[in-house]
Design a protein around this motif. Structure first.
Motif, PDB file in Angstrom:
ATOM      1  N   LEU A 127      -3.574  14.003  -2.485  1.00  0.00           N
ATOM      2  CA  LEU A 127      -2.296  14.595  -2.089  1.00  0.00           C
ATOM      3  C   LEU A 127      -2.320  15.100  -0.644  1.00  0.00           C
ATOM      4  CD1 LEU A 127      -1.328  16.521  -5.350  1.00  0.00           C
ATOM      5  CD2 LEU A 127      -0.184  14.514  -4.378  1.00  0.00           C
ATOM      6  N   GLU A 128      -3.466  15.606  -0.219  1.00  0.00           N
ATOM      7  CA  GLU A 128      -3.582  16.102   1.158  1.00  0.00           C
ATOM      8  C   GLU A 128      -3.732  14.963   2.169  1.00  0.00           C
ATOM      9  OE1 GLU A 128      -6.769  18.930   1.407  1.00  0.00           O
ATOM     10  OE2 GLU A 128      -5.868  20.245  -0.097  1.00  0.00           O
ATOM     11  N   LYS A 129      -4.429  13.914   1.788  1.00  0.00           N
ATOM     12  CA  LYS A 129      -4.766  12.830   2.710  1.00  0.00           C
ATOM     13  C   LYS A 129      -3.581  11.902   3.001  1.00  0.00           C
ATOM     14  CE  LYS A 129      -8.039   9.002   3.249  1.00  0.00           C
ATOM     15  NZ  LYS A 129      -9.157   8.297   2.654  1.00  0.00           N
ATOM     16  N   TYR A 130      -2.819  11.564   1.968  1.00  0.00           N
ATOM     17  CA  TYR A 130      -1.771  10.556   2.118  1.00  0.00           C
ATOM     18  C   TYR A 130      -0.384  11.178   2.192  1.00  0.00           C
ATOM     19  CZ  TYR A 130      -5.471   7.313   0.866  1.00  0.00           C
ATOM     20  OH  TYR A 130      -6.632   6.600   0.844  1.00  0.00           O
ATOM     21  N   LYS A 131       0.504  10.482   2.869  1.00  0.00           N
ATOM     22  CA  LYS A 131       1.898  10.905   3.004  1.00  0.00           C
ATOM     23  C   LYS A 131       2.796   9.788   2.486  1.00  0.00           C
ATOM     24  CE  LYS A 131       0.720  14.673   5.029  1.00  0.00           C
ATOM     25  NZ  LYS A 131       0.115  15.503   4.045  1.00  0.00           N
ATOM     26  N   PRO A 132       3.894  10.143   1.826  1.00  0.00           N
ATOM     27  CA  PRO A 132       4.809   9.120   1.309  1.00  0.00           C
ATOM     28  C   PRO A 132       5.553   8.401   2.431  1.00  0.00           C
ATOM     29  CG  PRO A 132       5.678  11.322   0.906  1.00  0.00           C
ATOM     30  CD  PRO A 132       4.317  11.496   1.510  1.00  0.00           C
ATOM     31  N   ILE A 133       5.932   7.153   2.180  1.00  0.00           N
ATOM     32  CA  ILE A 133       6.674   6.393   3.183  1.00  0.00           C
ATOM     33  C   ILE A 133       8.176   6.369   2.870  1.00  0.00           C
ATOM     34  CG2 ILE A 133       4.707   4.951   3.807  1.00  0.00           C
ATOM     35  CD1 ILE A 133       6.110   2.676   2.198  1.00  0.00           C
ATOM     36  N   PHE A 134       8.576   6.844   1.707  1.00  0.00           N
ATOM     37  CA  PHE A 134       9.982   7.005   1.369  1.00  0.00           C
ATOM     38  C   PHE A 134      10.098   8.204   0.439  1.00  0.00           C
ATOM     39  CE2 PHE A 134       8.188   3.840  -1.493  1.00  0.00           C
ATOM     40  CZ  PHE A 134       8.564   4.290  -2.747  1.00  0.00           C
ATOM     41  N   LEU A 135      11.321   8.637   0.198  1.00  0.00           N
ATOM     42  CA  LEU A 135      11.548   9.867  -0.544  1.00  0.00           C
ATOM     43  C   LEU A 135      11.640   9.614  -2.048  1.00  0.00           C
ATOM     44  CD1 LEU A 135      12.247  12.920  -0.605  1.00  0.00           C
ATOM     45  CD2 LEU A 135      14.643  12.256  -0.279  1.00  0.00           C
ATOM     46  N   ILE A 136      10.901  10.416  -2.797  1.00  0.00           N
ATOM     47  CA  ILE A 136      11.051  10.462  -4.248  1.00  0.00           C
ATOM     48  C   ILE A 136      11.240  11.934  -4.604  1.00  0.00           C
ATOM     49  CG2 ILE A 136      10.025  10.045  -6.507  1.00  0.00           C
ATOM     50  CD1 ILE A 136       8.413   7.777  -5.301  1.00  0.00           C
ATOM     51  N   GLU A 137      12.418  12.257  -5.115  1.00  0.00           N
ATOM     52  CA  GLU A 137      12.704  13.632  -5.527  1.00  0.00           C
ATOM     53  C   GLU A 137      12.382  13.794  -7.008  1.00  0.00           C
ATOM     54  OE1 GLU A 137      16.438  15.566  -3.992  1.00  0.00           O
ATOM     55  OE2 GLU A 137      16.903  13.450  -3.590  1.00  0.00           O
ATOM     56  N   HIS A 138      12.010  15.007  -7.366  1.00  0.00           N
ATOM     57  CA  HIS A 138      11.757  15.314  -8.773  1.00  0.00           C
ATOM     58  C   HIS A 138      12.946  16.079  -9.337  1.00  0.00           C
ATOM     59  CE1 HIS A 138       7.700  14.610  -7.174  1.00  0.00           C
ATOM     60  NE2 HIS A 138       7.461  14.139  -8.383  1.00  0.00           N
ATOM     61  N   CYS A 139      13.340  15.747 -10.547  1.00  0.00           N
ATOM     62  CA  CYS A 139      14.481  16.384 -11.213  1.00  0.00           C
ATOM     63  C   CYS A 139      14.058  16.804 -12.624  1.00  0.00           C
ATOM     64  CB  CYS A 139      15.650  15.411 -11.328  1.00  0.00           C
ATOM     65  SG  CYS A 139      16.056  14.515  -9.838  1.00  0.00           S
ATOM     66  N   ASP A 140      14.903  17.576 -13.275  1.00  0.00           N
ATOM     67  CA  ASP A 140      14.699  17.960 -14.677  1.00  0.00           C
ATOM     68  C   ASP A 140      13.305  18.530 -14.926  1.00  0.00           C
ATOM     69  OD1 ASP A 140      17.258  16.897 -15.202  1.00  0.00           O
ATOM     70  OD2 ASP A 140      16.417  14.924 -15.642  1.00  0.00           O
TER      71      ASP A 140
ATOM     72  N   THR B  90       0.836  -1.203   0.000  1.00  0.00           N
ATOM     73  CA  THR B  90       0.000   0.000   0.000  1.00  0.00           C
ATOM     74  C   THR B  90       0.866   1.246   0.000  1.00  0.00           C
ATOM     75  OG1 THR B  90      -1.758  -1.171   1.155  1.00  0.00           O
ATOM     76  CG2 THR B  90      -1.831   1.239   1.227  1.00  0.00           C
ATOM     77  N   GLY B  91       1.903   1.253   0.828  1.00  0.00           N
ATOM     78  CA  GLY B  91       2.802   2.399   0.884  1.00  0.00           C
ATOM     79  C   GLY B  91       3.505   2.665  -0.429  1.00  0.00           C
ATOM     80  N   TRP B  92       3.855   1.589  -1.140  1.00  0.00           N
ATOM     81  CA  TRP B  92       4.504   1.729  -2.453  1.00  0.00           C
ATOM     82  C   TRP B  92       3.578   2.439  -3.431  1.00  0.00           C
ATOM     83  CZ3 TRP B  92       8.831   1.777  -5.061  1.00  0.00           C
ATOM     84  CH2 TRP B  92       8.777   1.695  -6.448  1.00  0.00           C
ATOM     85  N   MET B  93       2.348   1.975  -3.517  1.00  0.00           N
ATOM     86  CA  MET B  93       1.397   2.561  -4.461  1.00  0.00           C
ATOM     87  C   MET B  93       1.082   4.009  -4.097  1.00  0.00           C
ATOM     88  SD  MET B  93       1.145   0.298  -6.717  1.00  0.00           S
ATOM     89  CE  MET B  93      -0.050   1.123  -7.746  1.00  0.00           C
ATOM     90  N   VAL B  94       0.881   4.285  -2.820  1.00  0.00           N
ATOM     91  CA  VAL B  94       0.565   5.649  -2.372  1.00  0.00           C
ATOM     92  C   VAL B  94       1.727   6.586  -2.687  1.00  0.00           C
ATOM     93  CG1 VAL B  94       0.234   7.086  -0.319  1.00  0.00           C
ATOM     94  CG2 VAL B  94      -1.120   5.013  -0.608  1.00  0.00           C
ATOM     95  N   THR B  95       2.937   6.181  -2.339  1.00  0.00           N
ATOM     96  CA  THR B  95       4.106   7.036  -2.525  1.00  0.00           C
ATOM     97  C   THR B  95       4.366   7.319  -4.001  1.00  0.00           C
ATOM     98  OG1 THR B  95       5.065   6.201  -0.481  1.00  0.00           O
ATOM     99  CG2 THR B  95       6.562   7.294  -2.010  1.00  0.00           C
ATOM    100  N   THR B  96       4.276   6.306  -4.831  1.00  0.00           N
ATOM    101  CA  THR B  96       4.516   6.528  -6.260  1.00  0.00           C
ATOM    102  C   THR B  96       3.389   7.338  -6.897  1.00  0.00           C
ATOM    103  OG1 THR B  96       3.629   4.304  -6.729  1.00  0.00           O
ATOM    104  CG2 THR B  96       6.033   4.538  -6.588  1.00  0.00           C
ATOM    105  N   ASN B  97       2.153   7.131  -6.447  1.00  0.00           N
ATOM    106  CA  ASN B  97       1.044   7.950  -6.962  1.00  0.00           C
ATOM    107  C   ASN B  97       1.219   9.411  -6.568  1.00  0.00           C
ATOM    108  OD1 ASN B  97      -0.274   5.862  -8.264  1.00  0.00           O
ATOM    109  ND2 ASN B  97      -1.612   5.406  -6.539  1.00  0.00           N
TER     110      ASN B  97
END
Length: 130
Positions: A105-118, A75-82
Motif C-alpha cells: 500500500l505504501e509502495k504503489y499508487k493507483p493509476i485511476f480512481l476506485i472509490e469505496h462505498c457502503d 500492471t497498473g490495472w492489477m496494482v490499482t485493483t489490489n
C-alpha cells in the motif's frame, strides 16, 4: 465511465475478467472458459475446433487504439485493483493485513480512481474513455 461493483467477491471476479481480457490481448491467450462436453463426444472436438479458430482470429487481428491502451495498462490495472481490495479489507478489519500488505500500500499508487462505498463493501470504479 463509472462502474459500481457490489461486494468483494464480485470485485475479485471483475478484476479477473479484465485480467484475462488483457492477457488474451497480449498474446498469452488463456481462458477460464471450459468445454462443457465430455472428452469422448464429437461435440467436444467441434467445440475445441471453433475455440481454436476464435483464438487464432483474436491473436492475428490488428490492435485498435483501445486494445493497445489496455495492453499497456496491465500492471497498473492489477496494482490499482489490489490497492482497492487491501484498503477495503484494512478499513473493514476483516482480516489482519501482513507487513507485506502494508508495504504494498505504501509502495504503489493507483493509476485511476476506485472509490469505496457502503462501508467498504462496494467499489465505484472510475474509468476514462470507453
Amino acid at each position: 465511465m463509472k462502474l459500481l461493483v457490489k461486494g468483494e467477491h464480485n470485485f475479485f471476479l471483475f478484476q479477473d475478467i479484465v485480467y484475462y481480457y488483457i492477457k488474451s490481448l497480449s498474446g498469452g491467450f488463456y481462458s477460464p472458459i471450459k468445454n462443457k462436453h465430455s472428452s469422448n463426444s464429437s461435440s467436444y472436438y467441434i467445440y475445441n475446433s471453433w475455440f481454436d479458430v476464435l483464438k487464432e482470429k483474436v491473436l492475428s487481428s490488428e490492435y485498435t487504439d483501445l486494445s493497445k491502451k489496455m495492453k499497456n495498462l496491465f500492471t497498473g490495472w492489477m496494482v490499482t485493483t489490489n490497492i482497492a481490495i487491501l484498503t477495503s479489507q484494512k478499513e473493514r478489519k476483516d482480516r489482519d493485513l501482513s507487513r507485506y500488505d502494508f508495504e504494498y500500500l505504501e509502495k504503489y499508487k493507483p493509476i485511476f480512481l476506485i472509490e469505496h462505498c457502503d462501508n467498504y463493501n462496494s467499489y465505484l470504479v472510475h474509468l476514462d474513455g470507453d
